[in-house]
Design a protein around this motif. Structure first.
Motif, PDB file in Angstrom:
ATOM      1  N   GLY A  76       0.803  -1.208   0.000  1.00 36.06           N
ATOM      2  CA  GLY A  76       0.000   0.000   0.000  1.00 36.06           C
ATOM      3  C   GLY A  76       0.840   1.264   0.000  1.00 36.06           C
ATOM      4  O   GLY A  76       2.071   1.218   0.128  1.00 36.06           O
ATOM      5  N   GLY A  77       0.178   2.377  -0.131  1.00 38.76           N
ATOM      6  CA  GLY A  77       0.854   3.671  -0.202  1.00 38.76           C
ATOM      7  C   GLY A  77       1.689   3.993   1.026  1.00 38.76           C
ATOM      8  O   GLY A  77       2.817   4.466   0.914  1.00 38.76           O
ATOM      9  N   SER A  78       1.161   3.712   2.215  1.00 39.48           N
ATOM     10  CA  SER A  78       1.904   4.013   3.448  1.00 39.48           C
ATOM     11  C   SER A  78       3.188   3.205   3.534  1.00 39.48           C
ATOM     12  O   SER A  78       4.240   3.721   3.916  1.00 39.48           O
ATOM     13  N   GLU A  79       3.096   1.930   3.167  1.00 44.29           N
ATOM     14  CA  GLU A  79       4.292   1.080   3.196  1.00 44.29           C
ATOM     15  C   GLU A  79       5.309   1.529   2.148  1.00 44.29           C
ATOM     16  O   GLU A  79       6.517   1.544   2.399  1.00 44.29           O
ATOM     17  N   MET A  80       4.828   1.921   0.966  1.00 46.16           N
ATOM     18  CA  MET A  80       5.720   2.409  -0.085  1.00 46.16           C
ATOM     19  C   MET A  80       6.425   3.690   0.362  1.00 46.16           C
ATOM     20  O   MET A  80       7.633   3.843   0.179  1.00 46.16           O
ATOM     21  N   LEU A  81       5.661   4.604   0.960  1.00 50.22           N
ATOM     22  CA  LEU A  81       6.257   5.848   1.468  1.00 50.22           C
ATOM     23  C   LEU A  81       7.306   5.557   2.527  1.00 50.22           C
ATOM     24  O   LEU A  81       8.369   6.186   2.558  1.00 50.22           O
ATOM     25  N   SER A  82       7.032   4.583   3.382  1.00 40.30           N
ATOM     26  CA  SER A  82       7.986   4.192   4.418  1.00 40.30           C
ATOM     27  C   SER A  82       9.287   3.673   3.801  1.00 40.30           C
ATOM     28  O   SER A  82      10.390   4.009   4.252  1.00 40.30           O
ATOM     29  N   MET A  83       9.174   2.846   2.745  1.00 40.28           N
ATOM     30  CA  MET A  83      10.369   2.332   2.068  1.00 40.28           C
ATOM     31  C   MET A  83      11.182   3.476   1.461  1.00 40.28           C
ATOM     32  O   MET A  83      12.411   3.506   1.590  1.00 40.28           O
ATOM     33  N   LEU A  84      10.502   4.396   0.800  1.00 33.94           N
ATOM     34  CA  LEU A  84      11.197   5.523   0.161  1.00 33.94           C
ATOM     35  C   LEU A  84      11.949   6.357   1.204  1.00 33.94           C
ATOM     36  O   LEU A  84      13.105   6.730   0.991  1.00 33.94           O
ATOM     37  N   ARG A  85      11.294   6.624   2.325  1.00 36.09           N
ATOM     38  CA  ARG A  85      11.943   7.406   3.392  1.00 36.09           C
ATOM     39  C   ARG A  85      13.139   6.653   3.980  1.00 36.09           C
ATOM     40  O   ARG A  85      14.183   7.245   4.244  1.00 36.09           O
ATOM     41  N   LYS A  86      12.972   5.361   4.205  1.00 35.45           N
ATOM     42  CA  LYS A  86      14.054   4.554   4.774  1.00 35.45           C
ATOM     43  C   LYS A  86      15.297   4.591   3.881  1.00 35.45           C
ATOM     44  O   LYS A  86      16.430   4.607   4.367  1.00 35.45           O
ATOM     45  N   LEU A  87      15.089   4.612   2.556  1.00 29.45           N
ATOM     46  CA  LEU A  87      16.208   4.661   1.616  1.00 29.45           C
ATOM     47  C   LEU A  87      16.847   6.042   1.537  1.00 29.45           C
ATOM     48  O   LEU A  87      17.984   6.168   1.084  1.00 29.45           O
ATOM     49  N   GLY A  88      16.129   7.070   1.955  1.00 27.47           N
ATOM     50  CA  GLY A  88      16.683   8.422   1.918  1.00 27.47           C
ATOM     51  C   GLY A  88      16.062   9.329   0.866  1.00 27.47           C
ATOM     52  O   GLY A  88      16.471  10.470   0.712  1.00 27.47           O
TER      53      GLY A  88
END
Length: 129
Positions: A76-88
């Motif tokens: 989902g969108g929240s999980e995708m946003l979390s991945m993007l933030r974790k990567l920087g």
């Protein structure tokens, strides 16, 4: 890139195991292909690696948890946003749209725009979500 192509302009390569050098591209665009990655985080990590500082990633991702054929469809969108933030990645655009798909299931199409921060221009073009 694509797993198969006869076009000489398209490099045959797996999006989860890209062999491009670090900081090769100014932009990466993916049109609803991320769902086909068996490891979405690994794919996004590879994209972060090949982007130059300040480089942009624009992509669409469809969330349809009823479609179990593709691992990425269940993200989902929240999980995708979390991945993007974790990567920087820094996000500058996000737009989700809900619809009923051809199988009569509700799905959400997400459009993302993000960039790899450039340490030489701190705070430039920054939007916090």
């Amino acid at each position: 890139i694509d797993l198969y192509s006869t076009n000489p302009k398209i490099v045959r390569m797996d999006m989860e195991n890209m062999t491009f050098q670090e900081s090769t591209f100014d932009a990466v665009v993916m049109s609803n292909t991320l769902a086909y990655a068996s490891d979405t985080f690994k794919c996004l990590s590879g994209i972060y690696r090949v982007l130059r500082p300040g480089g942009r990633l624009v992509f669409g991702a469809t969330y349809d948890p009823g479609d179990t054929r593709w691992a990425g469809s269940g993200i989902g969108g929240s999980e995708m946003l979390s991945m993007l933030r974790k990567l920087g990645f820094e996000l500058y655009y996000y737009h989700p749209t809900d619809k009923i798909n051809s199988l009569n299931r509700q799905q959400t199409s997400h459009l993302f725009g993000c960039y790899k921060p450039d340490p030489s221009t701190p705070g430039f073009d920054r939007i916090r979500w």
